[in-house]
Every structure is written in structure tokens, then in C-alpha cells.
Design an enzyme around this catalytic site. Structure first.
Site, mmCIF file in Angstrom:
data_model
loop_
_atom_site.group_PDB
_atom_site.id
_atom_site.type_symbol
_atom_site.label_atom_id
_atom_site.label_comp_id
_atom_site.label_asym_id
_atom_site.label_seq_id
_atom_site.Cartn_x
_atom_site.Cartn_y
_atom_site.Cartn_z
ATOM 1 N N GLU A 1 29.770 -2.561 -6.575
ATOM 2 C CA GLU A 1 31.071 -2.770 -5.927
ATOM 3 C C GLU A 1 31.904 -3.812 -6.647
ATOM 4 O O GLU A 1 31.387 -4.881 -7.014
ATOM 5 C CB GLU A 1 30.824 -3.220 -4.476
ATOM 6 C CG GLU A 1 31.855 -2.705 -3.510
ATOM 7 C CD GLU A 1 31.850 -1.180 -3.425
ATOM 8 O OE1 GLU A 1 32.630 -0.524 -4.150
ATOM 9 O OE2 GLU A 1 31.043 -0.650 -2.652
ATOM 10 N N ASP B 1 36.831 5.850 -7.617
ATOM 11 C CA ASP B 1 37.082 6.738 -6.475
ATOM 12 C C ASP B 1 37.535 8.125 -6.923
ATOM 13 O O ASP B 1 37.016 9.145 -6.470
ATOM 14 C CB ASP B 1 38.156 6.137 -5.559
ATOM 15 C CG ASP B 1 37.778 4.762 -5.067
ATOM 16 O OD1 ASP B 1 36.614 4.370 -5.253
ATOM 17 O OD2 ASP B 1 38.644 4.085 -4.499
ATOM 18 N N LEU C 1 36.427 5.256 2.426
ATOM 19 C CA LEU C 1 35.722 6.427 1.877
ATOM 20 C C LEU C 1 36.653 7.251 0.980
ATOM 21 O O LEU C 1 36.401 8.416 0.707
ATOM 22 C CB LEU C 1 35.151 7.291 3.000
ATOM 23 C CG LEU C 1 34.137 6.587 3.926
ATOM 24 C CD1 LEU C 1 33.658 7.536 5.023
ATOM 25 C CD2 LEU C 1 32.938 6.047 3.143
ATOM 26 N N SER C 2 37.742 6.621 0.543
ATOM 27 C CA SER C 2 38.636 7.213 -0.464
ATOM 28 C C SER C 2 39.350 8.484 -0.046
ATOM 29 O O SER C 2 39.373 9.476 -0.772
ATOM 30 C CB SER C 2 37.871 7.485 -1.763
ATOM 31 O OG SER C 2 37.450 6.285 -2.300
HETATM 32 C C1 GLA Z 1 38.503 0.509 -4.351
HETATM 33 C C2 GLA Z 1 39.036 0.908 -5.726
HETATM 34 C C3 GLA Z 1 37.904 1.194 -6.714
HETATM 35 C C4 GLA Z 1 36.878 0.072 -6.718
HETATM 36 C C5 GLA Z 1 36.468 -0.322 -5.301
HETATM 37 C C6 GLA Z 1 35.585 -1.538 -5.266
HETATM 38 O O1 GLA Z 1 37.849 1.585 -3.743
HETATM 39 O O2 GLA Z 1 39.870 2.041 -5.635
HETATM 40 O O3 GLA Z 1 38.436 1.421 -7.997
HETATM 41 O O4 GLA Z 1 37.359 -1.035 -7.435
HETATM 42 O O5 GLA Z 1 37.601 -0.580 -4.475
HETATM 43 O O6 GLA Z 1 34.379 -1.272 -5.889
#
Ligand code: GLA
Length: 376
Positions: free
Chosen positions: A24, A162, A115-116
Site C-alpha cells: 500500500e 488500480d 475498492l476502485s
Molecule cells: C489509491 C491510488 C493507487 C495507490 C493506492 C494506495 O488507490 O489510486 O494508485 O496509490 O491509493 O496504495
């Protein structure tokens, strides 16, 4: 033609949300990360419409937005349409063909959950546009353009994790992605008698953008100082031992941030070995150390994520738990003995409610493919 009649579309194109198992806040420092694409996805139903318009509709919103493909530059602040508009623009700027089409969006990735959902929307939008125009689909190229859209449209200077996971994930696998080279290895999600459980702390995100960019600036500062005496191109080039010998020139928070990055990169290496060897105790303990580092050194957790991770770690069936994603809200991911999963979910939600007054949400999901294109 009816916008809400799924059968009236030509293709169903989807991209995945993701959970990051470990690694992370290291993607923008050239580190390796270990996300998995999920069965929680954004789906775009798409059909070419023979006009110059991209017409957008959503299954869960009454709004409709129409974008002129000759003026994609002109759209800013089109609310829900921001991500599709930004993604279309990046695709067009890359010299790709865009044709007018109708797109119906259906998202099962919870918003603001870490969760993107945004990556899933961006990646599936581009893949759908490519499909409608008969352009080839290159998932890595799409991930890079989607990342550009995210940076332009949210002001978050995000890394590639992500969008890469959303586009290139693989069913039943995690993706070990080297963010420096974009090389990847698929690691089977074989967790023996354990399962991953994802729980949302349901605390609304705030200040994510500014704090994210601030952390990124701090790691860049650390790199700049360390580069004066070391031959490195990114923080991920250092082992924890090398860092310990060299970190005397760093101070305060900048030193803490850099230490997190270097040690987290090492944990990814150990976690992948643990997964391959089926050593769940080791994997669990790495998840828990990752959380402690994100809490104490990187300071991106906050009261609610800490309470949720603590409640999870205290459960007898849990081997380890950590926050996942950018932090400041969102989800935890926990490694839990399958036999104890039901009691884990119940007890953790109760303990967390007692500690914070927020109701947690548990998601039933699995590792899935990235981009998927189906003819209707
Ligand atoms: C967000 C960003 C990623 C990554 C995470 C942390 O999700 O979009 O690129 O940096 O935070 O790991």
C-alpha cells in the site's frame, strides 16, 4: 430505442473493482503491489448509434448526459459523467477512433469504498468505446489512459495499481505488479483453509485528495535527499537494511513515510513467498504489520479503519487484517479461517459499531478477470 433495455445493446463490456492484498502506498514509489480484480464490477452496455453523440445513462440514476465526440475537450464538471467524459477524451487524445454510441452504466463496486469504483468506470468506458469503434483492446494501454483520466479529473496524482488491476486482473489470481517496469506475474489465490474478507468501515472519505498528494510529495522529498548519496531511481530500490544505513539524512515525517515504503515493499516480497508456500500464518502477520505501518508511519488510517482492523485482528479465526486502498476511510481486508468466517463477520461488525457508531458492510466477492467483453 429504449435506453434501459439491456437486450437492445450490442456488447456488454465490464471492468473490475480491486482489493489490494498488500503493497500500500508504494505504487508511485516504484514498488511491487499485490491487488486482485474483483467480481464487483462496472458494466457498460454499449451500441453504436450512427451519430456524433455519446449518450450516457445509468441503471441507478434518472440522469442522462450526451457528449459530442467533436468537443470532448469541453466537458468538465458533468457530475457522474466526469469519469466517462475524461476517459473518452484520453482515448481520443491517444489517436484512437471514437464513434457515437449509447452507453448504459451499471456499477456494483460500492462508491468511496477504496475498492476502485472509479478505475472500474474509467477502464470499462474505454474498453466499451474501443469495442464500439472496432479498435483493438490492449488492457495495459487502457489502464495507462484510464490512470491519466483519473489524474486529470480528480486531482489525485494516483499510481497505476488500480487501473492496472481493473484492466488486467485474472480470475482466481492476484496480480503481482512491478510498478517500476509494469511487468506482472499472476499469483494463484490459493489460501488453503482461509479466505479473504473485505469489510467497509462506511465512514465517508474526506480530504483523501489533498492528503494523498501530500504523502506523495513527502516520498518524493525523501527520494530527492537519498539520491544525493545513493544510486537509486525510486524508494523501492532500497532494502530495509540499506535504508537503515542511509536514512540519517532524513528527518521527522519524511523519514517515517520513506521507511513505510521501503518496509512495505519488503512485506510484499515476503507475502508473495508466503502465498506460494501456503504459509497463511506468515501472510496474516504481514497484513497486520502493514496496517500498523500505515497507521503509525504513513498515517493514512484514521480512527474508524483502526477500530475495524483491531476488531478483526482480535477475532480468534483471523490471521491478520489491514486497511486496503488509499485509506482515510474505505475497507479492510482480513485473512480468516473459513470455518470462522460467519462468526468473524458478525462479531467484527458488532465490535466496530460499539467502538465507532458506524455500521460496517461486508462484501461477498472473489478474484475475477479484468476487462471482459461479451457480445449480446
Ligand atoms: C489509491 C491510488 C493507487 C495507490 C493506492 C494506495 O488507490 O489510486 O494508485 O496509490 O491509493 O496504495
Amino acid at each position: 430505442m429504449d435506453f434501459y433495455d439491456f437486450k437492445s445493446y450490442d456488447y456488454k463490456v465490464s471492468a473490475a473493482g480491486r482489493v489490494n492484498i498488500i503493497g500500500e502506498h508504494v505504487d508511485y514509489c516504484g514498488g511491487k503491489v499485490l491487488p486482485a480484480a474483483l467480481t464487483l464490477r462496472n458494466t457498460v452496455y454499449v451500441r453504436a448509434n450512427g451519430t456524433d453523440k455519446i449518450n450516457l445513462a445509468w441503471t441507478d440514476l434518472p440522469d442522462r448526459v450526451s457528449l459530442d465526440i467533436n468537443k470532448l475537450d469541453a466537458y468538465r464538471d458533468v457530475k457522474y459523467a466526469n469519469y466517462p467524459a475524461g476517459s473518452a477524451l484520453m482515448w481520443q487524445h491517444a489517436g484512437k477512433k471514437i464513434v457515437g454510441c449509447d452507453m448504459l452504466f451499471e456499477c456494483t463496486v460500492p462508491f468511496g469504498s477504496g475498492l476502485s469504483s472509479s478505475a472500474a468506470i474509467e477502464v470499462s468506458t474505454i474498453a466499451a468505446l474501443a469495442t464500439a469503434a472496432g479498435e483493438a483492446i490492449d488492457p495495459v494501454e487502457i489502464a495507462l489512459l484510464a490512470q491519466k483520466a483519473e489524474r486529470e479529473y480528480t486531482g489525485v496524482n494516483c499510481g497505476i495499481m488500480d487501473q492496472y488491476a481493473s484492466a488486467c486482473g485474472k480470475k482466481h489470481h492476484a496480480v503481482l505488479l512491478d510498478c517500476k517496469t509494469l511487468e506482472r506475474e499472476y499469483v494463484p489465490m490459493e489460501l488453503g483453509d482461509c479466505a479473504l474478507v473485505i469489510i467497509n468501515c462506511n465512514k465517508p472519505h474526506n480530504l483523501v485528495e489533498s492528503k494523498y498528494n501530500e504523502r506523495r510529495a513527502e516520498t518524493e522529498k525523501a527520494l530527492e535527499i537519498l539520491k544525493k548519496k545513493l544510486d537509486i531511481s525510486c524508494l523501492a530500490d532500497l532494502t530495509p537494511l540499506e535504508f537503515a544505513c542511509a536514512c540519517g539524512s532524513l528527518e521527522g515525517k519524511v523519514k517515517d513515510r520513506a521507511r513505510h515504503v521501503v518496509e512495505e515493499c519488503d512485506r510484499v516480497r515476503l507475502a508473495v513467498n508466503a502465498m506460494k508456500e501456503g504459509n497463511m500464518i506468515e501472510l496474516g502477520s504481514l497484513l497486520t504489520s502493514s496496517h500498523a505501518s500505515l497507521r503509525d508511519l504513513y498515517e493514512v488510517t484514521g480512527k474508524e479503519l483502526d477500530a475495524l482492523a483491531a476488531a478483526a485482528q482480535a477475532h480468534p479465526a483471523c490471521l491478520g487484517s489491514r486497511m486496503t486502498g488509499a485509506g482515510f476511510g474505505g475497507c479492510t481486508v482480513s485473512l480468516v479461517k473459513k470455518s470462522g468466517v460467519e462468526s468473524f463477520k458478525q462479531q467484527v461488525a458488532e465490535e466496530y459499531y460499539k467502538a465507532t457508531g458506524y455500521r460496517a458492510a461486508v462484501y461477498d466477492t472473489d478474484a475475477d478477470d479484468g476487462i471482459r467483453v461479451e457480445k449480446i
